[in-house]
Write an enzyme that holds these catalytic residues in place. Sequence first.
Site, PDB file in Angstrom:
ATOM      1  N   SER A 257      17.992 -12.907 -19.903  1.00  0.00           N
ATOM      2  CA  SER A 257      19.068 -13.885 -20.048  1.00  0.00           C
ATOM      3  C   SER A 257      20.375 -13.238 -19.604  1.00  0.00           C
ATOM      4  O   SER A 257      20.414 -12.059 -19.265  1.00  0.00           O
ATOM      5  CB  SER A 257      19.180 -14.326 -21.504  1.00  0.00           C
ATOM      6  OG  SER A 257      19.699 -13.258 -22.265  1.00  0.00           O
ATOM      7  N   LYS A 258      21.425 -14.015 -19.650  1.00  0.00           N
ATOM      8  CA  LYS A 258      22.766 -13.564 -19.252  1.00  0.00           C
ATOM      9  C   LYS A 258      23.132 -12.230 -19.920  1.00  0.00           C
ATOM     10  O   LYS A 258      23.880 -11.435 -19.362  1.00  0.00           O
ATOM     11  CB  LYS A 258      23.807 -14.615 -19.663  1.00  0.00           C
ATOM     12  CG  LYS A 258      23.913 -15.728 -18.656  1.00  0.00           C
ATOM     13  CD  LYS A 258      24.932 -15.378 -17.573  1.00  0.00           C
ATOM     14  CE  LYS A 258      24.613 -16.060 -16.265  1.00  0.00           C
ATOM     15  NZ  LYS A 258      24.408 -15.188 -15.134  1.00  0.00           N
ATOM     16  N   ARG A 259      22.627 -12.073 -21.125  1.00  0.00           N
ATOM     17  CA  ARG A 259      22.896 -10.853 -21.883  1.00  0.00           C
ATOM     18  C   ARG A 259      22.495  -9.601 -21.091  1.00  0.00           C
ATOM     19  O   ARG A 259      23.053  -8.521 -21.267  1.00  0.00           O
ATOM     20  CB  ARG A 259      22.054 -10.884 -23.160  1.00  0.00           C
ATOM     21  CG  ARG A 259      22.819 -10.701 -24.429  1.00  0.00           C
ATOM     22  CD  ARG A 259      22.018 -11.041 -25.675  1.00  0.00           C
ATOM     23  NE  ARG A 259      20.576 -11.076 -25.542  1.00  0.00           N
ATOM     24  CZ  ARG A 259      19.760 -10.035 -25.656  1.00  0.00           C
ATOM     25  NH1 ARG A 259      20.270  -8.839 -25.876  1.00  0.00           N
ATOM     26  NH2 ARG A 259      18.457 -10.170 -25.572  1.00  0.00           N
ATOM     27  N   GLY A 261      22.845  -9.161 -17.963  1.00  0.00           N
ATOM     28  CA  GLY A 261      23.624  -9.005 -16.728  1.00  0.00           C
ATOM     29  C   GLY A 261      23.304 -10.136 -15.773  1.00  0.00           C
ATOM     30  O   GLY A 261      22.942 -11.233 -16.195  1.00  0.00           O
TER      31      GLY A 261
END
Length: 503
Positions: A257-259, A261
Amino acid sequence: MTNPTTPVRVRYAPSPTGIPHIGNIRTALFCWVLAQQTEGQFVIRIEDTDRSRYDADAEKAIFESLDWLGLGWDEGPGKGGPHEPYVQSERKQIYIEAAHRLVESGHAYFDDTTPEQLHALRERQRAAKQPPRYDGRGRHRSPEEIEESCKAGLPITIRLKVPEFGSVSFVDAIRGKITFELKELDDFVILKSDKMPTYHLAHILDDHAMGITHVIRGDEWISSTPRHLLIHQALGIEPPEYVHVPLILGKDKAKLSKRHGATSALEYRDLGFLSDAVFNFICLLGWSPGDDTEVMKREEIVKRFSIDRINDSPATFDAEKLEWMNGVYIRNMDEDTLMGHLLPFMERPESEGGLPDSVTRPIDREYLKRLLPLVHERLKLLTEGTETLDFFFANNVSPAAEDLLGRKMDIEMTERALATALELCKTATSFEPEHLETEYRALAEQIEMKPGQLFSPIRVATTGKPFAPPLFDTMSAIGQDRCIERIENALSVLRSAAPASTD
Ligand code: GLU
């Protein structure tokens, strides 16, 4: 499942609801590779029936990602083909007619249950600790009742009648046989009240109409597959081969996920990754050629790709490995090609990571070509061209006083190093790297400093940075006049810092 030996027809069917992430693009890539390998066709179909979530930017990003990765398609938007249109919102009539046919054949029915009633039903089930599911009440509505609800403007859907008992099975190419008990399923919507089909109905009709032989998609769709099998049965058509590819996790084993990067192909493009390296890397997410080979050209991947070597366990996204791989691709590139890739990054506006705006564009190609051998081996990202080469193009550099002080050197010693270096720079009869090196090594000896002690402040003075390519090649490329200017400037930086640091 071994690889098909006859040409496949595969499709990438994204929903334009968000920027396609790596997992999504991986399906496109596997499809493309398989189509190339079997000399089949790669079809693109836009699944935009959920109009409330339609996002034009997402659609643009889908095509941009495919273009960037070189995943050309044989049929689809912008290309045409025998099954046009390839955009689901333009095929609405096909789905409406099929849904009505299913009602006529007794496989589906109109349902006038309102959203409020559905909500109340779910609440009751929740209170009774039962799983929320539709209770099939629409099965008992008469055509007259439906007609009345329709006139009253109530939302009418069409639901598929799911048999109450029995099971359905299919053989997934990666996981083998999977069986589902039908009692777990409720009657699900195939045509929504806005007369748009659900994904379940639409993709089956389209895959069938478009002659798709293999459906390659993420394994989050496995749980929906029994519904798809039932629709096939109701329509009296054969399902395609299913290839459900595993999830992609971050290194922490959490879903990517966005977490973690950057998660979209286009972000990687903008971060300075090469399309070939990203292509290669994505292919290895869940697939391996069966030996340790990692760096593979497209043709090799196309040759070696095999469905039975797709893993059934989740793939791990290792961003460091991608960076390493990008470095390998950069190193394997000839300088002209590398230059072509670096220029757009270096010539972007300064605010977007390009060279300082004071550097005139277009930048001097010949000069850049001379510089590339100095950094080529070390580059991992195309964006690094700017940060490793900016001082060659800039008119001047601004070294920090603390960087100018070498290891175990005070201001006085650094000043002496720079002052003697300046003299030598002014009197140098040649600015060839070898000549400079001989001269400066002799100078270090003469002023009783270790070469490193002398070279370090010169490096910072001429480049503005503590780390730079080999010093004498660098000085030679910067040129005598600018070196003189920069060392003089460093001396004044040092002198103005002197009182403060000797306090
Ligand atoms: N439109 C679906 C998606 O974007 C396609 C799934 C499939 O490949 O069947 O996830």
